[in-house]
Design an enzyme around this catalytic site. Structure first.
Site, PDB file in Angstrom:
ATOM      1  N   PRO A 130      -4.047   3.819  -9.943  1.00 19.60           N
ATOM      2  CG  PRO A 130      -5.783   3.314 -11.437  1.00 19.60           C
ATOM      3  CD  PRO A 130      -5.321   4.369 -10.449  1.00 19.60           C
ATOM      4  CG  MET A 153       9.300   5.101   3.723  1.00 22.07           C
ATOM      5  SD  MET A 153       7.522   4.849   3.628  1.00 22.07           S
ATOM      6  CE  MET A 153       7.011   6.438   2.957  1.00 22.07           C
ATOM      7  CD  GLU A 184      -2.801  13.579  -2.188  1.00 16.89           C
ATOM      8  OE1 GLU A 184      -1.918  13.123  -1.427  1.00 16.89           O
ATOM      9  OE2 GLU A 184      -3.975  13.175  -2.179  1.00 16.89           O
ATOM     10  CD  GLU A 201       3.537   5.056  -9.145  1.00 16.20           C
ATOM     11  OE1 GLU A 201       3.624   4.105  -8.336  1.00 16.20           O
ATOM     12  OE2 GLU A 201       4.084   6.157  -8.958  1.00 16.20           O
ATOM     13  N   PRO A 220       2.015  -2.057   2.591  1.00 16.48           N
ATOM     14  CG  PRO A 220       2.106  -2.812   4.769  1.00 16.48           C
ATOM     15  CD  PRO A 220       2.862  -2.848   3.482  1.00 16.48           C
ATOM     16  NE  ARG A 221      -1.334   6.005   0.314  1.00 16.01           N
ATOM     17  CZ  ARG A 221      -1.102   6.478  -0.905  1.00 16.01           C
ATOM     18  NH1 ARG A 221      -0.598   5.675  -1.832  1.00 16.01           N
ATOM     19  NH2 ARG A 221      -1.372   7.723  -1.216  1.00 16.01           N
TER      20      ARG A 221
END
Length: 423
Positions: A339, A312, A59, A341, A267-268
Protein backbone atom coordinates in the site's frame (compact mmCIF):
# COMPACT_ATOMS: atom_id res chain seq x y z
CA UNK A 1 16.60 -36.56 3.67
CA UNK A 2 13.63 -34.20 3.32
CA UNK A 3 15.53 -32.14 0.74
CA UNK A 4 16.25 -35.33 -1.22
CA UNK A 5 12.53 -36.12 -1.43
CA UNK A 6 11.77 -32.48 -2.25
CA UNK A 7 14.21 -32.61 -5.20
CA UNK A 8 12.90 -36.01 -6.31
CA UNK A 9 9.32 -34.73 -6.30
CA UNK A 10 10.31 -31.63 -8.31
CA UNK A 11 12.12 -33.80 -10.90
CA UNK A 12 9.07 -36.04 -11.28
CA UNK A 13 6.75 -33.04 -11.59
CA UNK A 14 8.99 -31.18 -14.05
CA UNK A 15 7.38 -32.56 -17.26
CA UNK A 16 3.98 -31.39 -16.02
CA UNK A 17 5.45 -28.00 -15.09
CA UNK A 18 6.90 -27.61 -18.58
CA UNK A 19 3.60 -28.71 -20.13
CA UNK A 20 1.80 -26.01 -18.12
CA UNK A 21 4.43 -23.50 -19.23
CA UNK A 22 3.76 -24.43 -22.86
CA UNK A 23 0.03 -23.97 -22.29
CA UNK A 24 0.56 -20.52 -20.79
CA UNK A 25 2.88 -19.73 -23.69
CA UNK A 26 0.00 -20.07 -26.14
CA UNK A 27 -1.38 -16.74 -24.90
CA UNK A 28 1.91 -15.26 -23.67
CA UNK A 29 4.72 -16.41 -26.01
CA UNK A 30 7.42 -14.79 -23.85
CA UNK A 31 6.69 -17.35 -21.13
CA UNK A 32 7.66 -20.29 -23.36
CA UNK A 33 10.15 -18.83 -25.85
CA UNK A 34 12.85 -18.66 -23.17
CA UNK A 35 11.94 -21.96 -21.52
CA UNK A 36 15.53 -23.25 -21.60
CA UNK A 37 16.52 -20.59 -19.08
CA UNK A 38 14.22 -22.29 -16.58
CA UNK A 39 16.37 -25.38 -16.88
CA UNK A 40 19.55 -23.40 -16.23
CA UNK A 41 20.64 -22.92 -19.85
CA UNK A 42 21.47 -19.21 -19.68
CA UNK A 43 24.13 -17.14 -21.35
CA UNK A 44 27.46 -17.52 -19.56
CA UNK A 45 28.80 -14.49 -17.72
CA UNK A 46 32.18 -13.08 -18.61
CA UNK A 47 32.67 -12.04 -14.97
CA UNK A 48 30.92 -12.83 -11.69
CA UNK A 49 27.57 -11.10 -11.15
CA UNK A 50 25.41 -9.99 -8.27
CA UNK A 51 22.35 -12.19 -8.71
CA UNK A 52 19.12 -10.45 -7.61
CA UNK A 53 16.13 -12.78 -7.46
CA UNK A 54 12.66 -11.17 -7.38
CA UNK A 55 9.97 -13.71 -8.03
CA UNK A 56 7.30 -11.51 -9.68
CA UNK A 57 6.16 -7.95 -10.37
CA UNK A 58 5.76 -6.83 -6.76
CA UNK A 59 9.20 -8.01 -5.68
CA UNK A 60 10.76 -6.60 -8.87
CA UNK A 61 9.34 -3.15 -8.15
CA UNK A 62 10.51 -3.42 -4.54
CA UNK A 63 13.99 -4.36 -5.75
CA UNK A 64 14.28 -1.35 -8.08
CA UNK A 65 15.68 1.17 -5.54
CA UNK A 66 18.11 -1.47 -4.28
CA UNK A 67 19.38 -2.33 -7.76
CA UNK A 68 19.75 1.35 -8.65
CA UNK A 69 21.71 1.95 -5.45
CA UNK A 70 23.99 -1.04 -6.10
CA UNK A 71 24.63 0.20 -9.65
CA UNK A 72 25.60 3.61 -8.29
CA UNK A 73 27.79 2.15 -5.55
CA UNK A 74 29.53 -0.50 -7.69
CA UNK A 75 29.06 0.36 -11.38
CA UNK A 76 31.73 -2.15 -12.45
CA UNK A 77 29.95 -5.17 -10.94
CA UNK A 78 27.32 -6.56 -13.35
CA UNK A 79 23.87 -7.38 -11.98
CA UNK A 80 21.71 -10.27 -13.14
CA UNK A 81 18.00 -10.10 -12.29
CA UNK A 82 15.82 -13.19 -12.31
CA UNK A 83 12.06 -13.63 -11.99
CA UNK A 84 9.68 -16.57 -12.16
CA UNK A 85 6.97 -14.79 -14.16
CA UNK A 86 6.96 -13.12 -17.60
CA UNK A 87 5.40 -9.98 -16.10
CA UNK A 88 8.18 -9.77 -13.51
CA UNK A 89 10.83 -10.12 -16.20
CA UNK A 90 9.12 -7.54 -18.43
CA UNK A 91 8.85 -5.10 -15.54
CA UNK A 92 12.57 -5.44 -14.81
CA UNK A 93 13.40 -4.64 -18.44
CA UNK A 94 11.16 -1.59 -18.33
CA UNK A 95 12.85 -0.39 -15.14
CA UNK A 96 16.50 -0.94 -16.01
CA UNK A 97 16.87 -1.29 -19.77
CA UNK A 98 20.34 -2.49 -20.70
CA UNK A 99 21.91 -1.59 -17.34
CA UNK A 100 21.37 -5.13 -16.01
CA UNK A 101 21.07 -8.65 -17.41
CA UNK A 102 17.86 -10.66 -17.22
CA UNK A 103 16.91 -14.31 -17.10
CA UNK A 104 14.11 -16.48 -15.85
CA UNK A 105 14.97 -18.12 -12.57
CA UNK A 106 15.84 -21.81 -12.92
CA UNK A 107 13.35 -24.33 -11.65
CA UNK A 108 14.49 -25.56 -8.27
CA UNK A 109 15.93 -28.92 -9.30
CA UNK A 110 19.59 -29.70 -8.56
CA UNK A 111 20.49 -29.97 -12.25
CA UNK A 112 18.82 -26.74 -13.35
CA UNK A 113 20.24 -24.70 -10.48
CA UNK A 114 23.71 -26.19 -10.89
CA UNK A 115 23.79 -25.32 -14.61
CA UNK A 116 22.58 -21.82 -13.84
CA UNK A 117 25.14 -21.17 -11.11
CA UNK A 118 27.99 -22.61 -13.22
CA UNK A 119 27.11 -20.26 -16.07
CA UNK A 120 26.45 -16.99 -14.26
CA UNK A 121 29.12 -17.40 -11.52
CA UNK A 122 27.38 -15.25 -8.87
CA UNK A 123 29.58 -13.36 -6.43
CA UNK A 124 26.47 -12.81 -4.29
CA UNK A 125 22.83 -13.92 -4.28
CA UNK A 126 20.29 -11.30 -3.17
CA UNK A 127 16.82 -12.76 -2.58
CA UNK A 128 13.89 -10.40 -2.18
CA UNK A 129 11.47 -10.97 0.68
CA UNK A 130 10.80 -14.68 1.40
CA UNK A 131 11.74 -16.83 -1.57
CA UNK A 132 13.27 -19.85 0.17
CA UNK A 133 14.12 -22.27 -2.65
CA UNK A 134 16.08 -25.20 -1.14
CA UNK A 135 18.33 -26.07 -4.09
CA UNK A 136 18.96 -22.43 -5.05
CA UNK A 137 20.21 -21.72 -1.54
CA UNK A 138 22.02 -25.02 -0.93
CA UNK A 139 23.94 -25.05 -4.23
CA UNK A 140 24.86 -21.37 -3.93
CA UNK A 141 26.19 -22.09 -0.46
CA UNK A 142 28.24 -24.98 -1.83
CA UNK A 143 29.93 -22.49 -4.19
CA UNK A 144 30.70 -20.17 -1.24
CA UNK A 145 28.33 -17.54 -2.64
CA UNK A 146 27.20 -15.05 0.04
CA UNK A 147 23.40 -15.18 0.33
CA UNK A 148 21.26 -12.25 1.47
CA UNK A 149 17.54 -12.32 2.21
CA UNK A 150 16.55 -8.67 1.82
CA UNK A 151 13.35 -6.91 2.87
CA UNK A 152 12.60 -10.18 4.59
CA UNK A 153 9.09 -10.66 5.87
CA UNK A 154 7.42 -13.67 7.43
CA UNK A 155 3.78 -13.66 8.46
CA UNK A 156 2.58 -15.69 11.42
CA UNK A 157 0.67 -17.86 8.96
CA UNK A 158 3.78 -18.58 6.85
CA UNK A 159 5.88 -19.22 9.94
CA UNK A 160 3.47 -21.93 11.07
CA UNK A 161 3.75 -23.54 7.65
CA UNK A 162 7.55 -23.51 7.72
CA UNK A 163 7.55 -25.02 11.22
CA UNK A 164 5.87 -28.11 9.76
CA UNK A 165 8.97 -28.71 7.59
CA UNK A 166 11.54 -27.46 10.08
CA UNK A 167 14.11 -30.09 9.13
CA UNK A 168 14.14 -28.67 5.57
CA UNK A 169 13.90 -24.98 6.45
CA UNK A 170 16.43 -24.77 9.29
CA UNK A 171 19.49 -25.72 7.17
CA UNK A 172 18.39 -23.21 4.52
CA UNK A 173 18.16 -20.36 7.00
CA UNK A 174 21.51 -21.29 8.52
CA UNK A 175 23.02 -21.04 5.01
CA UNK A 176 21.91 -17.42 4.59
CA UNK A 177 24.63 -14.94 5.50
CA UNK A 178 22.32 -12.06 6.32
CA UNK A 179 18.57 -11.76 6.82
CA UNK A 180 17.55 -8.09 6.69
CA UNK A 181 14.10 -8.23 8.28
CA UNK A 182 11.43 -5.58 7.83
CA UNK A 183 10.34 -5.53 11.49
CA UNK A 184 10.96 -7.04 14.91
CA UNK A 185 8.03 -9.42 14.41
CA UNK A 186 9.54 -10.76 11.18
CA UNK A 187 12.96 -11.18 12.78
CA UNK A 188 11.46 -13.07 15.71
CA UNK A 189 9.66 -15.48 13.41
CA UNK A 190 12.81 -16.16 11.39
CA UNK A 191 14.67 -16.92 14.61
CA UNK A 192 11.87 -19.19 15.77
CA UNK A 193 12.03 -21.34 12.63
CA UNK A 194 15.80 -21.75 12.76
CA UNK A 195 17.77 -18.67 11.62
CA UNK A 196 21.02 -17.94 13.41
CA UNK A 197 20.74 -14.87 15.72
CA UNK A 198 23.98 -13.38 14.43
CA UNK A 199 22.68 -13.42 10.84
CA UNK A 200 19.41 -11.54 11.50
CA UNK A 201 19.04 -7.74 11.58
CA UNK A 202 16.04 -5.44 11.54
CA UNK A 203 16.55 -2.79 8.84
CA UNK A 204 12.96 -1.78 8.07
CA UNK A 205 11.30 -2.10 4.68
CA UNK A 206 12.98 -0.59 1.64
CA UNK A 207 9.48 -0.17 0.20
CA UNK A 208 9.15 2.95 2.35
CA UNK A 209 11.93 4.49 0.24
CA UNK A 210 9.60 4.81 -2.75
CA UNK A 211 10.41 7.80 -4.96
CA UNK A 212 8.03 9.44 -7.44
CA UNK A 213 9.92 11.01 -10.33
CA UNK A 214 9.04 14.30 -12.00
CA UNK A 215 8.29 12.33 -15.17
CA UNK A 216 5.72 10.17 -13.38
CA UNK A 217 4.14 13.20 -11.69
CA UNK A 218 3.81 14.97 -15.04
CA UNK A 219 2.20 11.91 -16.66
CA UNK A 220 -0.25 11.60 -13.77
CA UNK A 221 -1.27 15.26 -14.06
CA UNK A 222 -1.86 14.85 -17.79
CA UNK A 223 -3.96 11.73 -17.31
CA UNK A 224 -6.06 13.35 -14.59
CA UNK A 225 -6.98 16.15 -17.00
CA UNK A 226 -8.16 13.50 -19.45
CA UNK A 227 -10.14 11.62 -16.80
CA UNK A 228 -11.82 14.80 -15.61
CA UNK A 229 -10.16 17.15 -13.15
CA UNK A 230 -13.42 17.99 -11.34
CA UNK A 231 -14.93 14.53 -10.96
CA UNK A 232 -14.13 12.10 -8.09
CA UNK A 233 -11.74 9.33 -9.17
CA UNK A 234 -10.88 6.25 -7.11
CA UNK A 235 -8.62 3.36 -8.02
CA UNK A 236 -8.82 -0.36 -7.24
CA UNK A 237 -5.30 -1.65 -7.85
CA UNK A 238 -3.80 -5.14 -8.14
CA UNK A 239 -7.19 -6.84 -8.07
CA UNK A 240 -7.63 -10.60 -8.26
CA UNK A 241 -10.30 -12.97 -9.48
CA UNK A 242 -13.09 -12.93 -6.93
CA UNK A 243 -12.61 -9.25 -6.13
CA UNK A 244 -13.53 -7.55 -9.38
CA UNK A 245 -17.26 -8.14 -9.14
CA UNK A 246 -17.27 -6.93 -5.53
CA UNK A 247 -15.41 -3.76 -6.56
CA UNK A 248 -17.68 -3.09 -9.54
CA UNK A 249 -20.75 -3.61 -7.36
CA UNK A 250 -19.30 -1.16 -4.85
CA UNK A 251 -18.76 1.31 -7.66
CA UNK A 252 -22.40 1.03 -8.71
CA UNK A 253 -23.41 1.86 -5.13
CA UNK A 254 -21.03 4.83 -5.07
CA UNK A 255 -22.48 6.17 -8.33
CA UNK A 256 -25.97 6.07 -6.82
CA UNK A 257 -24.78 8.84 -4.46
CA UNK A 258 -22.11 10.43 -6.67
CA UNK A 259 -23.07 9.75 -10.30
CA UNK A 260 -19.97 11.30 -11.86
CA UNK A 261 -17.49 9.14 -9.88
CA UNK A 262 -14.95 7.25 -12.01
CA UNK A 263 -13.38 3.92 -11.07
CA UNK A 264 -9.88 3.10 -12.32
CA UNK A 265 -9.46 -0.67 -12.01
CA UNK A 266 -6.09 -2.39 -12.52
CA UNK A 267 -6.10 -6.21 -12.45
CA UNK A 268 -2.95 -7.75 -11.01
CA UNK A 269 -2.37 -10.12 -13.93
CA UNK A 270 -2.54 -9.07 -17.59
CA UNK A 271 -4.25 -12.28 -18.73
CA UNK A 272 -7.34 -11.07 -16.82
CA UNK A 273 -7.68 -7.68 -18.54
CA UNK A 274 -10.22 -8.93 -21.07
CA UNK A 275 -12.24 -10.81 -18.43
CA UNK A 276 -12.56 -7.70 -16.26
CA UNK A 277 -13.58 -5.58 -19.26
CA UNK A 278 -16.29 -8.11 -20.17
CA UNK A 279 -17.49 -8.28 -16.56
CA UNK A 280 -17.86 -4.50 -16.28
CA UNK A 281 -19.67 -4.37 -19.61
CA UNK A 282 -22.05 -7.17 -18.55
CA UNK A 283 -22.93 -5.13 -15.46
CA UNK A 284 -23.99 -2.20 -17.63
CA UNK A 285 -20.95 -0.04 -16.91
CA UNK A 286 -19.31 2.10 -19.58
CA UNK A 287 -15.69 0.95 -19.92
CA UNK A 288 -12.69 2.70 -21.43
CA UNK A 289 -9.41 0.81 -21.75
CA UNK A 290 -6.16 2.66 -21.22
CA UNK A 291 -4.62 0.78 -24.14
CA UNK A 292 -7.25 2.27 -26.50
CA UNK A 293 -6.71 5.66 -28.16
CA UNK A 294 -3.43 6.12 -26.29
CA UNK A 295 -5.35 6.13 -23.03
CA UNK A 296 -7.37 9.26 -23.86
CA UNK A 297 -10.92 9.36 -22.52
CA UNK A 298 -13.63 10.67 -24.81
CA UNK A 299 -15.60 13.78 -23.83
CA UNK A 300 -13.25 14.54 -20.93
CA UNK A 301 -14.27 11.25 -19.36
CA UNK A 302 -17.91 12.22 -18.73
CA UNK A 303 -19.27 9.13 -20.49
CA UNK A 304 -16.75 6.75 -18.92
CA UNK A 305 -17.64 5.02 -15.65
CA UNK A 306 -14.81 2.47 -15.47
CA UNK A 307 -11.27 3.09 -16.73
CA UNK A 308 -9.40 -0.20 -17.15
CA UNK A 309 -5.67 0.01 -16.54
CA UNK A 310 -4.62 -2.67 -19.02
CA UNK A 311 -1.02 -1.59 -19.57
CA UNK A 312 2.12 -2.73 -17.79
CA UNK A 313 4.41 -0.69 -15.57
CA UNK A 314 2.09 2.28 -15.07
CA UNK A 315 0.50 1.60 -11.71
CA UNK A 316 2.49 4.24 -9.81
CA UNK A 317 1.45 6.83 -12.39
CA UNK A 318 -2.19 5.70 -12.30
CA UNK A 319 -2.29 6.11 -8.52
CA UNK A 320 -1.26 9.73 -8.93
CA UNK A 321 -4.22 10.46 -11.19
CA UNK A 322 -6.72 9.41 -8.50
CA UNK A 323 -8.09 10.71 -5.19
CA UNK A 324 -8.63 7.50 -3.20
CA UNK A 325 -6.86 4.14 -3.48
CA UNK A 326 -8.10 0.63 -2.71
CA UNK A 327 -5.30 -1.99 -2.73
CA UNK A 328 -6.47 -5.39 -3.91
CA UNK A 329 -5.67 -8.94 -3.00
CA UNK A 330 -7.37 -8.15 0.29
CA UNK A 331 -11.09 -8.77 -0.17
CA UNK A 332 -10.13 -12.40 -0.77
CA UNK A 333 -7.62 -14.48 1.17
CA UNK A 334 -4.69 -13.48 -1.02
CA UNK A 335 -2.87 -11.52 1.68
CA UNK A 336 -2.92 -8.05 0.15
CA UNK A 337 -0.39 -6.02 -1.80
CA UNK A 338 1.95 -3.13 -1.11
CA UNK A 339 0.00 0.00 0.00
CA UNK A 340 2.99 2.34 0.12
CA UNK A 341 2.83 3.64 -3.46
CA UNK A 342 -0.59 5.29 -2.98
CA UNK A 343 0.48 6.40 0.50
CA UNK A 344 3.53 8.11 -1.05
CA UNK A 345 1.12 10.12 -3.21
CA UNK A 346 -0.56 11.37 -0.03
CA UNK A 347 -3.95 9.79 -0.66
CA UNK A 348 -6.24 7.76 1.62
CA UNK A 349 -5.49 4.03 1.46
CA UNK A 350 -8.29 1.46 1.66
CA UNK A 351 -7.97 -2.29 1.96
CA UNK A 352 -9.95 -5.43 2.59
CA UNK A 353 -9.36 -7.49 5.74
CA UNK A 354 -6.88 -10.02 4.30
CA UNK A 355 -3.51 -8.25 4.58
CA UNK A 356 -1.23 -10.83 6.20
CA UNK A 357 1.46 -10.49 3.51
CA UNK A 358 2.08 -6.86 4.50
CA UNK A 359 0.97 -6.97 8.12
CA UNK A 360 3.66 -4.68 9.52
CA UNK A 361 3.20 -2.00 6.85
CA UNK A 362 -0.57 -1.99 7.23
CA UNK A 363 -0.26 -1.82 11.02
CA UNK A 364 1.91 1.28 10.73
CA UNK A 365 -0.50 2.95 8.32
CA UNK A 366 -3.38 2.07 10.61
CA UNK A 367 -1.59 3.43 13.69
CA UNK A 368 -0.84 6.62 11.74
CA UNK A 369 -4.51 6.99 10.73
CA UNK A 370 -3.73 6.75 7.02
CA UNK A 371 -5.74 3.59 6.36
CA UNK A 372 -9.30 2.26 6.25
CA UNK A 373 -9.99 -1.48 6.46
CA UNK A 374 -13.26 -2.42 4.74
CA UNK A 375 -14.72 -5.84 5.42
CA UNK A 376 -17.03 -6.12 2.40
CA UNK A 377 -18.00 -4.50 -0.89
CA UNK A 378 -20.81 -2.65 0.91
CA UNK A 379 -18.34 -1.26 3.44
CA UNK A 380 -15.97 -0.32 0.63
CA UNK A 381 -18.74 1.59 -1.16
CA UNK A 382 -19.72 3.38 2.04
CA UNK A 383 -16.12 4.36 2.82
CA UNK A 384 -15.39 5.70 -0.66
CA UNK A 385 -18.69 7.64 -0.68
CA UNK A 386 -17.89 9.24 2.67
CA UNK A 387 -14.43 10.29 1.50
CA UNK A 388 -15.86 11.73 -1.72
CA UNK A 389 -18.39 13.70 0.34
CA UNK A 390 -15.84 14.98 2.86
CA UNK A 391 -12.77 16.13 0.93
CA UNK A 392 -11.20 17.73 4.00
CA UNK A 393 -11.29 14.41 5.86
CA UNK A 394 -9.92 12.58 2.81
CA UNK A 395 -7.06 15.06 2.51
CA UNK A 396 -6.19 14.61 6.20
CA UNK A 397 -6.08 10.82 5.90
CA UNK A 398 -3.87 11.20 2.82
CA UNK A 399 -1.48 13.46 4.72
CA UNK A 400 -1.38 10.90 7.52
CA UNK A 401 -0.48 8.14 5.05
CA UNK A 402 2.34 10.21 3.55
CA UNK A 403 3.65 11.03 7.03
CA UNK A 404 3.93 7.30 7.80
CA UNK A 405 5.96 6.77 4.61
CA UNK A 406 8.31 9.66 5.39
CA UNK A 407 8.79 8.58 9.02
CA UNK A 408 9.94 5.10 7.97
CA UNK A 409 12.38 5.94 5.18
CA UNK A 410 16.05 4.97 5.46
CA UNK A 411 16.05 1.18 5.18
CA UNK A 412 17.52 1.27 1.67
CA UNK A 413 20.82 2.79 2.77
CA UNK A 414 21.15 0.26 5.61
CA UNK A 415 20.53 -2.64 3.25
CA UNK A 416 22.97 -1.44 0.58
CA UNK A 417 25.66 -0.84 3.20
CA UNK A 418 25.06 -4.32 4.60
CA UNK A 419 25.40 -6.00 1.21
CA UNK A 420 28.46 -4.06 0.09
CA UNK A 421 30.41 -4.74 3.30
CA UNK A 422 29.66 -8.47 3.06
CA UNK A 423 30.38 -9.06 -0.64
Amino acid sequence: MLQFFYSLFFRIALPLVLLRLWWIGRSNPEAFVRWRERLGYVEASEEPVIWVHAVSVGETIAAAPLVNALLRRNPDIPILMTAMTPTGSARARALFGDRVRYAFSPYDTPGAVRRFVDRVRPRALVIMETELWPNMIALSKQRDVPIFLINARLSARSARGYERVASLVRPLLCSINWIAAQADEDAGRFLRIGAKPESVSVTGSIKFDVEISDEVRSASTSLRRQLGADRPVWIAASTHEGEDRQILEAHQQIMSEHPDTLLVIVPRHPERFDDVARLADSMGLSVQRRSARNGAVENSGSSCQVYLGDTMGELLMLYGACDIAFVGGSLIERGGHNPLEPAAWGMPVLSGPHIFNFETIYNRLDAGKGLYITLSSDALASCVSQLVSDKAAADQVGRNALAVVNANRGALEKVVDGIVERV
